[in-house]
Design a protein around this motif. Sequence first.
Motif, mmCIF file in Angstrom:
data_model
loop_
_atom_site.group_PDB
_atom_site.id
_atom_site.type_symbol
_atom_site.label_atom_id
_atom_site.label_comp_id
_atom_site.label_asym_id
_atom_site.label_seq_id
_atom_site.Cartn_x
_atom_site.Cartn_y
_atom_site.Cartn_z
ATOM 1 N N CYS A 119 40.386 37.062 44.214
ATOM 2 C CA CYS A 119 41.378 37.157 45.281
ATOM 3 C C CYS A 119 40.681 37.147 46.644
ATOM 4 O O CYS A 119 39.686 37.835 46.854
ATOM 5 C CB CYS A 119 42.191 38.433 45.108
ATOM 6 S SG CYS A 119 43.553 38.520 46.291
ATOM 7 N N CYS A 124 42.581 43.840 48.185
ATOM 8 C CA CYS A 124 43.255 43.731 46.884
ATOM 9 C C CYS A 124 42.566 44.654 45.880
ATOM 10 O O CYS A 124 41.344 44.825 45.922
ATOM 11 C CB CYS A 124 43.193 42.287 46.402
ATOM 12 S SG CYS A 124 43.981 42.026 44.804
ATOM 13 N N THR A 126 41.835 44.097 42.999
ATOM 14 C CA THR A 126 40.881 43.358 42.163
ATOM 15 C C THR A 126 39.554 43.096 42.867
ATOM 16 O O THR A 126 38.593 42.660 42.236
ATOM 17 C CB THR A 126 41.453 41.981 41.715
ATOM 18 O OG1 THR A 126 41.656 41.169 42.878
ATOM 19 C CG2 THR A 126 42.761 42.141 40.974
ATOM 20 N N CYS A 145 48.148 35.770 43.706
ATOM 21 C CA CYS A 145 47.568 36.962 43.081
ATOM 22 C C CYS A 145 48.694 37.847 42.544
ATOM 23 O O CYS A 145 49.640 38.168 43.266
ATOM 24 C CB CYS A 145 46.731 37.734 44.098
ATOM 25 S SG CYS A 145 46.059 39.284 43.437
ATOM 26 N N CYS A 148 48.372 41.541 44.661
ATOM 27 C CA CYS A 148 48.713 41.705 46.076
ATOM 28 C C CYS A 148 49.606 40.580 46.592
ATOM 29 O O CYS A 148 50.014 40.584 47.745
ATOM 30 C CB CYS A 148 47.446 41.804 46.931
ATOM 31 S SG CYS A 148 46.546 40.255 47.068
#
Length: 163
Positions: A119, A124, A126, A145, A148
């Motif tokens: 991402c 985020c 991740t 994503c 987010c």
Amino acid sequence: MSDDHDHHDGNADHELRVSKIQDGTVIDHVRGGQALNVLAILGIDGSKGEEVSVGMNVPSDRLARKDIVKVEGRELSQDEVDVLSLIAPDASINIVRDYDVVEKHRVERPAVVEGVLSCPNADCITTDGEPVTSRFEVLDDAVRCSYCETITREGIAELIDTN
Ligand code: CTP
Ligand code: ZN
């Protein structure tokens, strides 16, 4: 000196601009400008002696201009094809054995890719250090994503996790 080449007729003349291969994979109908990204996805940089031919912005009947990548001695995995589909949605994968095309299929875009892209949003979940596997929904011309909801339209290739 008058030397008028006509580059407008997209016929068989142009098809053999890149010569035939004996065994391997031809990735055809790649969107113009994406050939180098295709090579990056396949991890091809020439350093391992790979035998590869690339045509860029070649006239095509299906697309206005196409790129084409021919990799000698290698057949692609489904994972590689899935990632390719993100940047080359119209591509056809041709498996060549002993000079004949023995298999031909269009790439299919998966609905979701996990652990394949990172991402671009630094906040985020991740990307902020948590051990969360990335997950993106694949839209017509973009990826989103799942965490987010950041949408990436241009530059999907730059999100590809090359580890
Ligand atoms: N090709 C190659 N080496 C071979 C055989 C085929 O590089 N030994 C390439 C062709 O140049 C073409 C692609 O693989 O770019 C697909 O080959 P083929 O199916 O014969 O061509 P088309 O019928 O034109 O394919 P399509 O309908 O998918 O455009
Ligand atoms: Zn995100």
